[in-house]
Every structure is written in structure tokens, then in C-alpha cells.
Design a protein around this motif. Structure first.
Motif, PDB file in Angstrom:
ATOM      1  N   PHE A   1       0.849  -1.372  -0.345  1.00  0.00           N
ATOM      2  CA  PHE A   1      -0.010  -0.229  -0.186  1.00  0.00           C
ATOM      3  C   PHE A   1       1.279   0.851  -0.241  1.00  0.00           C
ATOM      4  O   PHE A   1       1.534   1.379   0.777  1.00  0.00           O
ATOM      5  CB  PHE A   1      -0.838  -0.210   1.314  1.00  0.00           C
ATOM      6  N   LYS A   2       1.168   1.501  -1.103  1.00  0.00           N
ATOM      7  CA  LYS A   2       1.575   3.040  -0.865  1.00  0.00           C
ATOM      8  C   LYS A   2       1.211   4.102  -1.660  1.00  0.00           C
ATOM      9  O   LYS A   2       1.037   4.718  -3.393  1.00  0.00           O
ATOM     10  CB  LYS A   2       3.188   2.677  -2.110  1.00  0.00           C
ATOM     11  N   PRO A   3       0.821   5.015  -1.460  1.00  0.00           N
ATOM     12  CA  PRO A   3      -0.626   6.677  -1.895  1.00  0.00           C
ATOM     13  C   PRO A   3       0.171   7.241  -2.691  1.00  0.00           C
ATOM     14  O   PRO A   3       0.205   7.433  -3.735  1.00  0.00           O
ATOM     15  CB  PRO A   3      -1.238   6.670  -0.631  1.00  0.00           C
ATOM     16  N   GLU A   4       1.221   7.059  -2.035  1.00  0.00           N
ATOM     17  CA  GLU A   4       2.698   8.120  -2.833  1.00  0.00           C
ATOM     18  C   GLU A   4       2.881   7.322  -3.816  1.00  0.00           C
ATOM     19  O   GLU A   4       3.632   8.815  -5.152  1.00  0.00           O
ATOM     20  CB  GLU A   4       4.092   7.778  -2.357  1.00  0.00           C
ATOM     21  N   ARG A   5       2.910   7.300  -4.362  1.00  0.00           N
ATOM     22  CA  ARG A   5       2.826   6.721  -6.385  1.00  0.00           C
ATOM     23  C   ARG A   5       2.216   7.408  -6.984  1.00  0.00           C
ATOM     24  O   ARG A   5       2.609   7.442  -8.253  1.00  0.00           O
ATOM     25  CB  ARG A   5       2.263   4.783  -6.676  1.00  0.00           C
ATOM     26  N   PHE A   6       1.064   8.102  -5.920  1.00  0.00           N
ATOM     27  CA  PHE A   6      -0.100   8.523  -7.540  1.00  0.00           C
ATOM     28  C   PHE A   6       0.849  10.286  -6.466  1.00  0.00           C
ATOM     29  O   PHE A   6      -0.414  10.654  -7.209  1.00  0.00           O
ATOM     30  CB  PHE A   6      -1.395   8.550  -7.016  1.00  0.00           C
ATOM     31  N   LEU A   7       0.931  10.295  -6.744  1.00  0.00           N
ATOM     32  CA  LEU A   7       1.855  11.612  -5.729  1.00  0.00           C
ATOM     33  C   LEU A   7       2.399  12.648  -7.109  1.00  0.00           C
ATOM     34  O   LEU A   7       3.430  11.295  -7.926  1.00  0.00           O
ATOM     35  CB  LEU A   7       2.067  12.340  -4.750  1.00  0.00           C
ATOM     36  N   PRO A   8       3.484  13.791  -7.237  1.00  0.00           N
ATOM     37  CA  PRO A   8       4.171  14.296  -7.904  1.00  0.00           C
ATOM     38  C   PRO A   8       5.130  13.279  -7.857  1.00  0.00           C
ATOM     39  O   PRO A   8       5.438  13.765  -6.508  1.00  0.00           O
ATOM     40  CB  PRO A   8       4.155  16.186  -7.100  1.00  0.00           C
ATOM     41  N   GLY A   9       6.110  13.180  -8.523  1.00  0.00           N
ATOM     42  CA  GLY A   9       7.344  12.551  -8.903  1.00  0.00           C
ATOM     43  C   GLY A   9       7.097  10.909  -8.833  1.00  0.00           C
ATOM     44  O   GLY A   9       7.874  10.036  -8.743  1.00  0.00           O
ATOM     45  N   GLY A  10       6.122  11.116  -8.273  1.00  0.00           N
ATOM     46  CA  GLY A  10       5.545   8.846  -8.168  1.00  0.00           C
ATOM     47  C   GLY A  10       5.469   8.156  -9.692  1.00  0.00           C
ATOM     48  O   GLY A  10       5.284   9.018 -10.423  1.00  0.00           O
ATOM     49  N   GLU A  11       5.959   7.006  -9.443  1.00  0.00           N
ATOM     50  CA  GLU A  11       5.791   6.271 -10.533  1.00  0.00           C
ATOM     51  C   GLU A  11       4.139   6.791 -11.383  1.00  0.00           C
ATOM     52  O   GLU A  11       4.138   6.266 -12.487  1.00  0.00           O
ATOM     53  CB  GLU A  11       5.769   4.403  -9.939  1.00  0.00           C
ATOM     54  N   LYS A  12       2.973   6.246 -10.903  1.00  0.00           N
ATOM     55  CA  LYS A  12       1.843   7.268 -11.357  1.00  0.00           C
ATOM     56  C   LYS A  12       0.800   8.463 -10.789  1.00  0.00           C
ATOM     57  O   LYS A  12      -0.106   8.142 -10.508  1.00  0.00           O
ATOM     58  CB  LYS A  12       1.207   5.556 -10.693  1.00  0.00           C
ATOM     59  N   ALA A  13       2.486   9.178 -11.041  1.00  0.00           N
ATOM     60  CA  ALA A  13       1.485  11.022 -10.928  1.00  0.00           C
ATOM     61  C   ALA A  13       0.540  10.958 -11.363  1.00  0.00           C
ATOM     62  O   ALA A  13      -0.535  11.820 -11.325  1.00  0.00           O
ATOM     63  CB  ALA A  13       2.833  11.361 -10.533  1.00  0.00           C
ATOM     64  N   ASP A  14       0.389  10.297 -13.106  1.00  0.00           N
ATOM     65  CA  ASP A  14      -1.143  11.551 -13.706  1.00  0.00           C
ATOM     66  C   ASP A  14      -1.832  10.156 -13.871  1.00  0.00           C
ATOM     67  O   ASP A  14      -3.188  10.575 -14.711  1.00  0.00           O
ATOM     68  CB  ASP A  14      -0.515  11.768 -15.216  1.00  0.00           C
ATOM     69  N   VAL A  15      -2.013   9.105 -13.194  1.00  0.00           N
ATOM     70  CA  VAL A  15      -2.818   7.817 -13.259  1.00  0.00           C
ATOM     71  C   VAL A  15      -4.095   7.752 -12.426  1.00  0.00           C
ATOM     72  O   VAL A  15      -4.204   8.804 -11.088  1.00  0.00           O
ATOM     73  CB  VAL A  15      -2.628   7.010 -13.551  1.00  0.00           C
ATOM     74  N   ASP A  16      -5.447   7.938 -13.149  1.00  0.00           N
ATOM     75  CA  ASP A  16      -6.691   8.692 -12.119  1.00  0.00           C
ATOM     76  C   ASP A  16      -7.368   7.361 -12.478  1.00  0.00           C
ATOM     77  O   ASP A  16      -6.988   5.808 -12.802  1.00  0.00           O
ATOM     78  CB  ASP A  16      -7.369   9.565 -12.131  1.00  0.00           C
ATOM     79  N   VAL A  17      -8.596   6.843 -11.458  1.00  0.00           N
ATOM     80  CA  VAL A  17      -8.949   5.602 -11.094  1.00  0.00           C
ATOM     81  C   VAL A  17     -10.902   5.941 -12.066  1.00  0.00           C
ATOM     82  O   VAL A  17     -11.531   5.333 -11.768  1.00  0.00           O
ATOM     83  CB  VAL A  17      -8.749   5.462  -9.540  1.00  0.00           C
ATOM     84  N   ARG A  18     -11.095   7.267 -13.013  1.00  0.00           N
ATOM     85  CA  ARG A  18     -11.964   7.376 -13.630  1.00  0.00           C
ATOM     86  C   ARG A  18     -11.830   6.553 -14.929  1.00  0.00           C
ATOM     87  O   ARG A  18     -12.866   6.907 -15.839  1.00  0.00           O
ATOM     88  CB  ARG A  18     -12.112   8.852 -13.743  1.00  0.00           C
ATOM     89  N   GLY A  19     -11.135   5.454 -14.790  1.00  0.00           N
ATOM     90  CA  GLY A  19     -11.344   4.585 -16.451  1.00  0.00           C
ATOM     91  C   GLY A  19     -10.726   5.630 -17.934  1.00  0.00           C
ATOM     92  O   GLY A  19     -10.464   4.999 -19.130  1.00  0.00           O
TER      93      GLY A  19
END
Ligand code: HEM
Length: 182
Positions: A86-104
Motif C-alpha cells: 500500500f503506497k499512496p505516494e505512487r500517485f503523488l507528484p514524482g511518483g511512478e503513477k503521478a498522472d494516473v487516475d481511477v476514472r477509466g
């Protein structure tokens, strides 16, 4: 003469949830990561093939029922670094998935499905989860019973159409605001 209302924000606990805070920052990243690891409908909803077709070398006969394993896609080690953590920081700026959303829009994490028949209530669902989570975090301190260590908490899942915890969660909420604001 206006009447005064108690300030619901105790000192040192930061501001109340704001609209901006619900869109960016650690809160949304935390919720995205929760949807990634524990999608509410792990096999999405079944589809039926209108026509026979071939996808990536697999023959799909007309009338076949298709299940999309959203749960497994979001744990694919080819897509996600350290996928079971569980690593929320992957979705933060600089993370591996910073630009990824969950909206399809990003197929590696689609808890609401994707395409023409994706969840019709996605905006309401997402906002409800964000607001409820932020409000609960703001209004209460949370403790596990019997001094249980959060690291040791069972996160096992029970299989079903919707994803449930295998071991029900038991937590003690402790109010942290003035009583009159609840
Ligand atoms: C966190 C909350 C929610 C989650 C995770 C969720 C997830 C999903 C998923 C995975 C699907 C299947 C999409 C697909 O087949 O590609 C779906 C379909 C659907 N959802 Fe949700 N949903 C949520 C909340 C809601 C709410 C609040 C409503 C209505 C107010 C709603 C209404 C629908 C409808 C009508 C469909 C069928 C859409 C269609 O077949 O065209 N959902 N949802």
C-alpha cells in the motif's frame, strides 16, 4: 446580533476538508491506492460478446460471458512497482503513477470500469468516498482494540461479487472536536 458557532477545528489539527483538498494531495492518493488494491467489484460486471472475435490471439465466441479481472490488473507486477504494498505516494507528484487516475482513463486501474458502459454513478461514488473518508479522519482519532498493531491488521479479502474484508474491521473512534459540532 449574530450568534457565534464553535470552531470545529481544534488547534494543531489542520483545516477542515476543502474542495481543493479533495482533488489533490495525499487524501486522493490514499483513496486511489485503496481502490487499486481493494476494488469494490473485483471482476467488474459481466459482459457478453455480441460477435465472435479474436483478441491478442484468444478466440472469443459470440455469446461468451466475459469477466474482467480488475483486481489482478491493478496488481500486475509489469505495471506496478511493489504491487502488493500500500503506497499512496505512487500517485503523488514524482511518483511512478503521478498522472494516473481511477476514472477509466488508465486501464491499469479501473475500479469503476471503462468505456461506454462504465459506472454511471462514478462522480457521486468517488466524491462520497472522498468526503466520508476526509470527514471521518477529521472528526475522530481512530484506535485499534487491545493495542493491535496496524501493521498486523488482517487485510485478507473474502471473494464475492463485491469485495469484503475476510475479518471484519473493529476500530474505536474518539471524538476530537467540540461536542456541539457533531
Ligand atoms: C465507490 C462507488 C462505486 C463503485 C466502485 C462502482 C463501480 C462500478 C463498476 C465496476 C461498474 C461496472 C462497469 C463496467 O461494466 O465497466 C458499475 C456500473 C454501474 N454503476 Fe457503479 N460504482 C459505484 C457507485 C455507483 C453509484 C453511487 C451509482 C448510482 C448513483 C452507480 C451506478 C452504476 C450503474 C447504473 C452502472 C451500470 C452502468 C451500465 O451498465 O451502463 N454506481 N459501477
Amino acid at each position: 446580533m449574530g450568534h457565534s458557532r464553535a470552531d470545529p477545528t481544534p488547534k494543531n489539527f489542520g483545516p477542515s476538508p476543502t474542495r481543493t483538498g479533495l482533488r489533490r494531495g495525499p487524501g486522493p492518493a490514499f483513496i486511489k491506492e485503496t481502490f487499486r488494491l481493494h476494488p469494490s467489484t473485483p471482476l467488474s460486471l459481466p459482459r457478453i460478446a455480441n460477435e465472435s472475435c479474436e483478441i491478442l490471439g484468444y478466440h472469443i465466441p459470440k455469446g461468451a460471458t466475459l469477466l474482467l479481472n480488475v483486481w489482478a490488473i491493478a496488481r500486475d507486477p509489469k505495471e506496478w512497482a511493489d504491487p502488493l504494498t500500500f503506497k499512496p505516494e505512487r500517485f503523488l507528484p514524482g511518483g511512478e503513477k503521478a498522472d494516473v487516475d481511477v476514472r477509466g482513463n488508465n486501464f491499469e486501474v479501473i475500479p469503476f470500469g471503462a468505456g461506454r458502459r462504465m459506472c454511471a454513478g462514478m462522480s457521486l461514488g468517488l466524491r462520497t468516498v472522498q468526503l466520508l473518508t476526509a470527514t471521518l479522519a477529521h472528526a475522530f482519532d481512530w484506535e485499534l482494540p487491545d493495542g493491535l498493531n496496524p501493521e498486523k491488521l488482517s487485510m485478507e479479502e473474502a471473494y464475492g461479487l463485491t469485495l469484503q474484508r475476510k475479518v471484519p474491521l473493529c476500530v474505536h473512534p474518539k471524538p476530537r472536536l467540540s461536542p456541539e459540532v457533531y
